[in-house]
Design an enzyme around this catalytic site. Structure first.
Site, PDB file in Angstrom:
ATOM      1  N   ARG A  98       0.836  -1.212   0.000  1.00 37.19           N
ATOM      2  CA  ARG A  98       0.000   0.000   0.000  1.00 37.19           C
ATOM      3  C   ARG A  98       0.868   1.257   0.000  1.00 37.19           C
ATOM      4  O   ARG A  98       0.916   1.994  -0.966  1.00 37.19           O
ATOM      5  CB  ARG A  98      -0.937  -0.019   1.224  1.00 37.19           C
ATOM      6  CG  ARG A  98      -2.102   0.989   1.130  1.00 37.19           C
ATOM      7  CD  ARG A  98      -1.729   2.406   1.520  1.00 37.19           C
ATOM      8  NE  ARG A  98      -1.254   2.522   2.900  1.00 37.19           N
ATOM      9  CZ  ARG A  98      -0.764   3.646   3.405  1.00 37.19           C
ATOM     10  NH1 ARG A  98      -0.664   4.737   2.649  1.00 37.19           N
ATOM     11  NH2 ARG A  98      -0.319   3.684   4.656  1.00 37.19           N
ATOM     12  N   ASP A  99       1.586   1.505   1.079  1.00 39.97           N
ATOM     13  CA  ASP A  99       2.357   2.734   1.216  1.00 39.97           C
ATOM     14  C   ASP A  99       3.517   2.765   0.233  1.00 39.97           C
ATOM     15  O   ASP A  99       3.952   3.855  -0.182  1.00 39.97           O
ATOM     16  CB  ASP A  99       2.874   2.846   2.654  1.00 39.97           C
ATOM     17  CG  ASP A  99       3.392   4.229   2.975  1.00 39.97           C
ATOM     18  OD1 ASP A  99       3.040   5.185   2.265  1.00 39.97           O
ATOM     19  OD2 ASP A  99       4.146   4.362   3.952  1.00 39.97           O
ATOM     20  N   CYS A 130       5.773   9.603   0.014  1.00 38.08           N
ATOM     21  CA  CYS A 130       4.444  10.165   0.208  1.00 38.08           C
ATOM     22  C   CYS A 130       4.137  11.061  -0.976  1.00 38.08           C
ATOM     23  O   CYS A 130       4.870  12.020  -1.225  1.00 38.08           O
ATOM     24  CB  CYS A 130       4.350  10.955   1.512  1.00 38.08           C
ATOM     25  SG  CYS A 130       2.728  11.722   1.752  1.00 38.08           S
ATOM     26  N   HIS A 166       6.520   4.287  12.558  1.00 40.89           N
ATOM     27  CA  HIS A 166       6.571   4.282  11.094  1.00 40.89           C
ATOM     28  C   HIS A 166       7.595   5.335  10.670  1.00 40.89           C
ATOM     29  O   HIS A 166       7.293   6.518  10.632  1.00 40.89           O
ATOM     30  CB  HIS A 166       5.181   4.618  10.552  1.00 40.89           C
ATOM     31  CG  HIS A 166       5.067   4.547   9.067  1.00 40.89           C
ATOM     32  ND1 HIS A 166       4.265   3.627   8.422  1.00 40.89           N
ATOM     33  CD2 HIS A 166       5.632   5.290   8.075  1.00 40.89           C
ATOM     34  CE1 HIS A 166       4.339   3.804   7.118  1.00 40.89           C
ATOM     35  NE2 HIS A 166       5.168   4.807   6.888  1.00 40.89           N
ATOM     36  N   HIS A 175      10.585   6.968   8.091  1.00 42.78           N
ATOM     37  CA  HIS A 175      11.169   7.098   6.758  1.00 42.78           C
ATOM     38  C   HIS A 175      12.662   7.376   6.929  1.00 42.78           C
ATOM     39  O   HIS A 175      13.092   7.933   7.945  1.00 42.78           O
ATOM     40  CB  HIS A 175      10.482   8.224   5.982  1.00 42.78           C
ATOM     41  CG  HIS A 175       9.105   7.860   5.534  1.00 42.78           C
ATOM     42  ND1 HIS A 175       8.699   7.915   4.221  1.00 42.78           N
ATOM     43  CD2 HIS A 175       8.022   7.417   6.228  1.00 42.78           C
ATOM     44  CE1 HIS A 175       7.436   7.539   4.120  1.00 42.78           C
ATOM     45  NE2 HIS A 175       7.007   7.229   5.328  1.00 42.78           N
ATOM     46  N   ASN A 220      10.357   4.368   2.831  1.00 38.86           N
ATOM     47  CA  ASN A 220      10.139   3.835   4.174  1.00 38.86           C
ATOM     48  C   ASN A 220      11.358   3.049   4.649  1.00 38.86           C
ATOM     49  O   ASN A 220      12.238   2.679   3.867  1.00 38.86           O
ATOM     50  CB  ASN A 220       8.936   2.892   4.161  1.00 38.86           C
ATOM     51  CG  ASN A 220       7.626   3.602   3.972  1.00 38.86           C
ATOM     52  OD1 ASN A 220       7.165   4.306   4.855  1.00 38.86           O
ATOM     53  ND2 ASN A 220       7.007   3.422   2.815  1.00 38.86           N
TER      54      ASN A 220
END
Length: 308
Positions: A20-21, A246, A213, A215, A255
């Site tokens: 997803r991300d 993003c 989470h 980065h 990430n």
């Protein structure tokens, strides 16, 4: 070698966000069959929680417009969790219609990113999320809350810890089960992470309800993860091969790579249930489909020179 450090958890649950991300940040749309095989390979490598897609309007994230089609072809197992991102009530309706049992909502600690990401103020986003969480919980769904920009914002600069705690508390008060702290642009450092986790604990949000989470924009993701583990966090978000960024914050790079995380955790004697060799092979396979090498340092180190 596995050399444990005192004060760390014996096990860490990895919340895989690559499908997803990670893929939402790709310029080209990845075919459903590739996405499905990606998820299947991740599961075969031992990952048990894999955030697969988002029920967002395809106008905003066309890379995930195939959410229903993807969920329809994914392998199912009682031990596999497939959370999806749900931005609003319409997204929740789609998720429920497709048998989803776990969702996530995505808010911001800052006003500027809230406007750029969801075209709403923080207050307006919370008002939008309230019926989504209430309906989801009434339907028996597990709900995660993401709070982004917890360490810094590209437009607003430093984000005060008390501001993050305020927004996070309001999101959790909606009825969410887990809070993921997102350093969206990767500017955080270990002291800041520790202070934030301690402040959340003082506000009643303990580490048993937290995930992190990170980065890796400034190369701090693993250091920040270790600080979070030392503070008691046992759930860490990561993306296979370091995919992601993003689309609404240009300074957000990839990430934390799942492989790099697993290498560190296994070296500390922490169990993850992940087969690193299979995971590396998966990221090498996906990199070949995307037409570029993986940014993961572990993938690069464990790949033949001709593939890096």
């Amino acid at each position: 070698m596995r050399v444990p450090l005192s004060g760390l958890p014996r096990e860490v649950a990895i919340y895989e966000v690559g499908p997803r991300d990670g893929l939402q940040n790709e310029k080209a749309v990845v075919p459903v069959d590739v996405k499905s095989e990606f998820v299947t390979r991740l599961a075969d490598a031992g990952l048990r929680t894999i955030e697969t897609t988002s029920f967002v309007h395809p106008k905003w994230v066309p890379q995930l417009a195939d959410a229903e089609e993807l969920l329809d072809v994914l392998p199912r197992s009682p031990e596999l969790r497939y959370p999806v991102l749900v931005p609003n009530e319409r997204g929740l309706e789609r998720a429920l219609a497709n048998g989803v049992t776990e969702i996530a909502i995505f808010g911001s600690a800052t006003e500027t990113f809230s406007q750029r990401n969801l075209n709403r103020t923080v207050d307006e986003c919370l008002a939008m999320f309230a019926p989504v969480v209430a309906r989801a919980r009434a339907e028996g769904l597990w709900v995660r809350a993401y709070v982004s920009m917890v360490c810094g914002d590209p437009w607003e600069g430093d984000v005060p810890i008390e501001q993050v705690v305020s927004v996070a508390s309001r999101m959790m008060d909606l009825g969410c089960s887990q809070l993921s702290l997102g350093d969206t642009i990767g500017v955080g450092t270990p002291g800041q992470v520790t202070a934030l986790i301690e402040a959340l604990g003082a506000a009643g949000i303990g580490t048993e309800r937290l995930a992190v989470h990170f980065h890796d924009t400034y190369g701090q993701a693993l250091a920040n993860t270790l600080a979070a583990l030392q503070a008691g966090v046992t759930v860490v978000d990561a993306s296979a091969g370091g995919l992601g960024g993003c689309p609404f914050a240009g300074s957000a790079t990839g990430n934390l790579p799942t492989e790099d995380l697993v290498w560190m955790l296994h070296g500390l004697g922490i169990e993850t249930g992940v087969d690193l060799d299979k995971l590396v092979a998966t990221s090498r396979w996906l990199a070949s489909r995307l037409g570029r090498p993986s940014p993961s340092r572990v993938v690069q180190a464990l790949s033949p020179a001709t593939e890096t």
